[in-house]
Motif scaffolding. Structure first.
Motif, PDB file in Angstrom:
ATOM      1  N   ASP A   1       0.821  -1.215   0.000  1.00  0.00           N
ATOM      2  CA  ASP A   1       0.000   0.000   0.000  1.00  0.00           C
ATOM      3  C   ASP A   1       0.853   1.264   0.000  1.00  0.00           C
ATOM      4  O   ASP A   1       0.558   2.219  -0.728  1.00  0.00           O
ATOM      5  CB  ASP A   1      -0.942   0.017   1.208  1.00  0.00           C
ATOM      6  CG  ASP A   1      -2.035  -1.033   1.110  1.00  0.00           C
ATOM      7  OD1 ASP A   1      -2.330  -1.492  -0.014  1.00  0.00           O
ATOM      8  OD2 ASP A   1      -2.598  -1.392   2.164  1.00  0.00           O
ATOM      9  N   ARG A   2       1.897   1.265   0.794  1.00  0.00           N
ATOM     10  CA  ARG A   2       2.771   2.440   0.861  1.00  0.00           C
ATOM     11  C   ARG A   2       3.470   2.680  -0.477  1.00  0.00           C
ATOM     12  O   ARG A   2       3.595   3.827  -0.930  1.00  0.00           O
ATOM     13  CB  ARG A   2       3.794   2.262   1.966  1.00  0.00           C
ATOM     14  CG  ARG A   2       3.167   2.272   3.359  1.00  0.00           C
ATOM     15  CD  ARG A   2       4.125   1.849   4.439  1.00  0.00           C
ATOM     16  NE  ARG A   2       5.230   2.787   4.588  1.00  0.00           N
ATOM     17  CZ  ARG A   2       6.293   2.556   5.351  1.00  0.00           C
ATOM     18  NH1 ARG A   2       6.391   1.423   6.008  1.00  0.00           N
ATOM     19  NH2 ARG A   2       7.251   3.445   5.438  1.00  0.00           N
TER      20      ARG A   2
ATOM     21  N   TYR B   1       1.107   4.116  -3.044  1.00  0.00           N
ATOM     22  CA  TYR B   1       0.903   5.539  -2.801  1.00  0.00           C
ATOM     23  C   TYR B   1       2.047   6.355  -3.403  1.00  0.00           C
ATOM     24  O   TYR B   1       1.815   7.372  -4.065  1.00  0.00           O
ATOM     25  CB  TYR B   1       0.763   5.804  -1.296  1.00  0.00           C
ATOM     26  CG  TYR B   1       0.673   7.263  -0.971  1.00  0.00           C
ATOM     27  CD1 TYR B   1      -0.470   7.981  -1.275  1.00  0.00           C
ATOM     28  CD2 TYR B   1       1.731   7.933  -0.378  1.00  0.00           C
ATOM     29  CE1 TYR B   1      -0.554   9.330  -1.000  1.00  0.00           C
ATOM     30  CE2 TYR B   1       1.658   9.278  -0.096  1.00  0.00           C
ATOM     31  CZ  TYR B   1       0.510   9.965  -0.406  1.00  0.00           C
ATOM     32  OH  TYR B   1       0.428  11.308  -0.138  1.00  0.00           O
TER      33      TYR B   1
ATOM     34  N   GLU C   1      -6.539   3.506  -2.591  1.00  0.00           N
ATOM     35  CA  GLU C   1      -5.786   4.744  -2.412  1.00  0.00           C
ATOM     36  C   GLU C   1      -6.719   5.924  -2.162  1.00  0.00           C
ATOM     37  O   GLU C   1      -6.437   6.761  -1.313  1.00  0.00           O
ATOM     38  CB  GLU C   1      -4.911   5.047  -3.635  1.00  0.00           C
ATOM     39  CG  GLU C   1      -3.765   4.112  -3.822  1.00  0.00           C
ATOM     40  CD  GLU C   1      -4.149   2.892  -4.648  1.00  0.00           C
ATOM     41  OE1 GLU C   1      -3.279   2.027  -4.808  1.00  0.00           O
ATOM     42  OE2 GLU C   1      -5.272   2.778  -5.103  1.00  0.00           O
TER      43      GLU C   1
ATOM     44  N   LEU D   1      -6.558   8.105   1.140  1.00  0.00           N
ATOM     45  CA  LEU D   1      -6.240   9.528   1.076  1.00  0.00           C
ATOM     46  C   LEU D   1      -7.342  10.378   1.690  1.00  0.00           C
ATOM     47  O   LEU D   1      -7.062  11.362   2.375  1.00  0.00           O
ATOM     48  CB  LEU D   1      -5.989   9.955  -0.375  1.00  0.00           C
ATOM     49  CG  LEU D   1      -4.716   9.408  -0.998  1.00  0.00           C
ATOM     50  CD1 LEU D   1      -4.645   9.756  -2.472  1.00  0.00           C
ATOM     51  CD2 LEU D   1      -3.505   9.939  -0.268  1.00  0.00           C
TER      52      LEU D   1
END
Length: 178
Positions: free
Chosen positions: A13-14, A17, A90, A94
């Motif tokens: 996930d990081r 991003y 995402e 966010l």
């Protein structure tokens, strides 16, 4: 193979991003991270610090993003395709974790300021780790962080409207503390 699965669980996930901040396309950022994971696994012997693989993985993702941007630079957007309406992971992330005004301002920064800001404030990397990931000196990273913060402060305190007509407010500009 266990190492690859662990990286996917810990960093997927990081890394998506980070990739999204470069290519601004959810599908393309997912593809880039998948390709980065394969490349990382195949070149695992080049990993200098097995205890902290994230900066190395970020470097691979950034390089793939830059290659992708070069490849698609001449691509013309088309108005014939419908907009993507489903919310991706995402988008949800966010919306929940970052203020839209600050995020919009960060995305509007030049790439050389945007990447260190994101890696430092949102990915919690140290200046040393960012320097390694971006292949720059620690002094250059500190300078880019300072200049990026100044640009953000200026953008967020001006009261100017963005493309959506939203005004930035000075209360949102506090990026000097973690």
């Amino acid at each position: 193979m266990d190492q690859l699965n662990q990286w996917i669980r810990d960093y997927n996930d990081r890394l998506r991003y980070v990739a999204y901040t470069y290519v601004r396309d959810h599908n393309r950022s997912e593809d880039i991270v998948q390709e980065a994971m394969v490349q990382a696994y195949l070149s695992i012997r080049q990993l200098r610090d097995p205890e902290r693989p994230y900066p190395w993985l970020v470097r691979i993702v950034i390089n793939l993003c830059l290659n992708t941007k070069r490849k698609y630079r001449r691509e013309q957007p088309t108005d014939l395709l419908p907009e993507q309406r489903s919310k991706s992971t995402e988008d949800i992330y966010l919306q929940q974790s970052r203020d839209k005004e600050v995020y919009a301002a960060i995305i509007d920064l030049d790439e050389k300021f945007r990447t260190p800001i994101i890696l430092y404030y949102f990915e919690d990397l140290s200046v040393r780790e960012i320097a390694y990931a971006l292949q720059l000196s620690e002094g250059a990273i500190k300078t880019r962080l300072a200049r990026g913060r100044e640009q953000l402060k200026s953008m967020l305190t001006r009261g100017e409207s963005d493309d959506l007509g939203n005004s930035y407010s000075s209360s949102k500009a506090n990026l000097y503390t973690r």
